[in-house]
Design a protein around this motif. Structure first.
Motif, mmCIF file in Angstrom:
data_model
loop_
_atom_site.group_PDB
_atom_site.id
_atom_site.type_symbol
_atom_site.label_atom_id
_atom_site.label_comp_id
_atom_site.label_asym_id
_atom_site.label_seq_id
_atom_site.Cartn_x
_atom_site.Cartn_y
_atom_site.Cartn_z
ATOM 1 N N ALA A 146 0.758 -1.099 -0.010
ATOM 2 C CA ALA A 146 -0.066 0.050 -0.012
ATOM 3 C C ALA A 146 0.649 1.289 -0.054
ATOM 4 C CB ALA A 146 -0.863 -0.055 1.191
ATOM 5 N N LYS A 147 1.863 1.204 0.709
ATOM 6 C CA LYS A 147 3.014 2.440 0.562
ATOM 7 C C LYS A 147 3.653 2.560 -0.687
ATOM 8 C CE LYS A 147 3.708 1.988 5.632
ATOM 9 N NZ LYS A 147 4.873 1.494 6.733
ATOM 10 N N LEU A 148 4.107 1.563 -1.316
ATOM 11 C CA LEU A 148 4.644 1.657 -2.553
ATOM 12 C C LEU A 148 4.027 1.775 -3.962
ATOM 13 C CD1 LEU A 148 7.333 -1.369 -2.034
ATOM 14 C CD2 LEU A 148 7.675 1.186 -2.014
ATOM 15 N N ASP A 149 2.561 1.123 -3.808
ATOM 16 C CA ASP A 149 1.783 1.267 -4.914
ATOM 17 C C ASP A 149 0.357 0.966 -4.239
ATOM 18 O OD1 ASP A 149 0.188 1.045 -7.153
ATOM 19 O OD2 ASP A 149 1.662 -0.442 -8.211
ATOM 20 N N PRO A 150 -0.247 2.058 -3.802
ATOM 21 C CA PRO A 150 -1.749 2.049 -3.286
ATOM 22 C C PRO A 150 -2.893 1.592 -4.359
ATOM 23 C CG PRO A 150 -0.878 4.296 -3.523
ATOM 24 C CD PRO A 150 -0.053 3.543 -3.982
ATOM 25 N N VAL A 151 -2.669 2.076 -5.616
ATOM 26 C CA VAL A 151 -3.602 1.374 -6.592
ATOM 27 C C VAL A 151 -3.498 -0.048 -6.771
ATOM 28 C CG1 VAL A 151 -4.247 1.345 -8.843
ATOM 29 C CG2 VAL A 151 -3.306 3.617 -8.055
ATOM 30 N N ALA A 152 -2.370 -0.502 -6.930
ATOM 31 C CA ALA A 152 -2.357 -2.074 -7.015
ATOM 32 C C ALA A 152 -2.905 -2.919 -5.449
ATOM 33 C CB ALA A 152 -0.978 -2.533 -7.243
ATOM 34 N N THR A 174 11.603 -4.077 -11.558
ATOM 35 C CA THR A 174 11.647 -3.245 -12.708
ATOM 36 C C THR A 174 11.801 -1.792 -12.144
ATOM 37 O OG1 THR A 174 9.024 -2.835 -12.197
ATOM 38 C CG2 THR A 174 9.892 -4.569 -13.603
ATOM 39 N N GLY A 175 11.559 -1.447 -10.881
ATOM 40 C CA GLY A 175 11.693 -0.001 -10.236
ATOM 41 C C GLY A 175 10.406 0.781 -10.604
ATOM 42 N N ARG A 176 9.236 0.230 -11.189
ATOM 43 C CA ARG A 176 8.040 0.565 -11.367
ATOM 44 C C ARG A 176 6.890 0.204 -10.693
ATOM 45 N NH1 ARG A 176 9.994 -0.448 -16.723
ATOM 46 N NH2 ARG A 176 10.973 1.216 -17.803
ATOM 47 N N ARG A 177 5.856 0.830 -10.355
ATOM 48 C CA ARG A 177 4.694 0.328 -9.602
ATOM 49 C C ARG A 177 3.894 -0.599 -10.604
ATOM 50 N NH1 ARG A 177 1.148 5.574 -8.310
ATOM 51 N NH2 ARG A 177 1.440 5.720 -10.711
#
Length: 307
Positions: A146-152, A174-177
């Protein structure tokens, strides 16, 4: 370039019935876009279409995995594209139908996920997060995502630790969300048709669908999965199954389990609508509430096919 119709939307809104009508009208074949309907023997809880409901229309990517198998968005994209090529080669219309938002986005937006395999780096990352889950609990891992990618995080169903860890793995590699994977221009032409209706009406349909599933034998199906290690299987994480495991273990009563299935299903429907509205360009229709008619959708498809 192939032309493909995708029918998307939340659970219990009538996607299956519409897909059959369009397939009959436009000589179509259906490709399932549901992450749970790939599993054999899981029929009631996944609302899998029956042979009678298929009405002679060919269906693809249903009953292709055993419950012990892993299935991923990358595998779906590859197999769906193979099916599209074959269907188009027969001069039939491919219809991708389902509610698993990330799977459908992977296909329609041509997301570059790469191969989903266990290389040394993947194994190390997954082992790290699984160990943390054992030490600190699944909720801790979910909070990390949730902290790194809340949408996912919002779009991964409750209890699906495997997908949470997969998302964290992709982020680390990958360094991407996970929710913002790079895309390439799709070689195909998609028409996205979305079904929706007023929230209270949808929630009532979901509740009644769960009651019907229970009447049709959902508890026995969930018990069958539980007895085969469902709590530890990718196939066992789905809504309609994992809510019964504490009931089977004597931790709460049957009515509580059924209410949890209804609640999780309603929450999932909300996440589905959010995903499709935010991530994909969809033509929305309300057939349940009567704001639109199937004929309007047929006219849209007809006009798009002759462009």
């Amino acid at each position: 370039m192939a032309k493909i119709v995708a029918i998307v939307g939340p659970t219990a809104v009538g996607k299956t019935a519409l897909s059959i009508e369009i397939a009959k009208r436009f000589n179509g074949e259906v490709i399932s876009g549901d992450s749970m309907q790939v599993y054999r023997h899981l029929d009631i809880g996944t609302a899998k279409i029956t042979p009678d409901e298929m009405a002679g229309i060919p269906h693809h990517l249903i009953d292709i995995c055993d419950i012990h198998d892993r299935y991923s968005a990358a595998m779906f994209k590859q197999q769906a594209n193979q099916a599209i090529t074959a269907i188009s080669g027969r001069n039939h219309l491919p219809l991708v139908v389902g509610g698993t938002g990330f799977y459908l986005q992977t296909l329609t937006n041509n997301l570059a996920l790469g191969q989903d395999h266990f290389d040394a780096q993947s194994a190390r990352i997954r082992q790290h997060w699984h160990q943390l889950a054992e030490e600190r609990g699944a909720s801790y891992i979910r909070n990390c995502l949730a902290k790194l990618d809340p949408v996912a995080e919002k779009n991964i169903e409750s209890g699906n630790l495997r997908r949470v860890i997969r998302a964290l793995e992709v982020i680390e590699k990958t360094g991407r969300r996970f929710s913002d994977q790079p895309r390439q221009e799709s070689p195909n032409d998609f028409l996205l048709i979305g079904l929706t209706t007023d929230r209270p009406v949808l929630y009532d349909r979901i509740n009644r669908r769960v009651d019907m599933m229970v009447k049709d034998g959902l508890i026995d199906e969930a018990r069958w999965l539980y007895d085969r290690g469902g709590a530890d299987l990718p196939a066992g994480k789905g809504i309609g199954y994992h809510e019964f495991y504490p009931y089977f273990a004597g931790e709460y009563d049957l009515d509580t389990a059924i209410q949890k299935v209804k609640q999780d299903s309603r929450h999932y429907a909300k996440r589905q609508l959010t995903w499709f509205r935010n991530k994909m360009t969809v033509h929305w229709f309300d057939l349940v509430g009567g704001r639109n008619s199937p004929e309007q959708i047929n006219e849209l498809v007809q006009a798009w096919l002759i462009k």
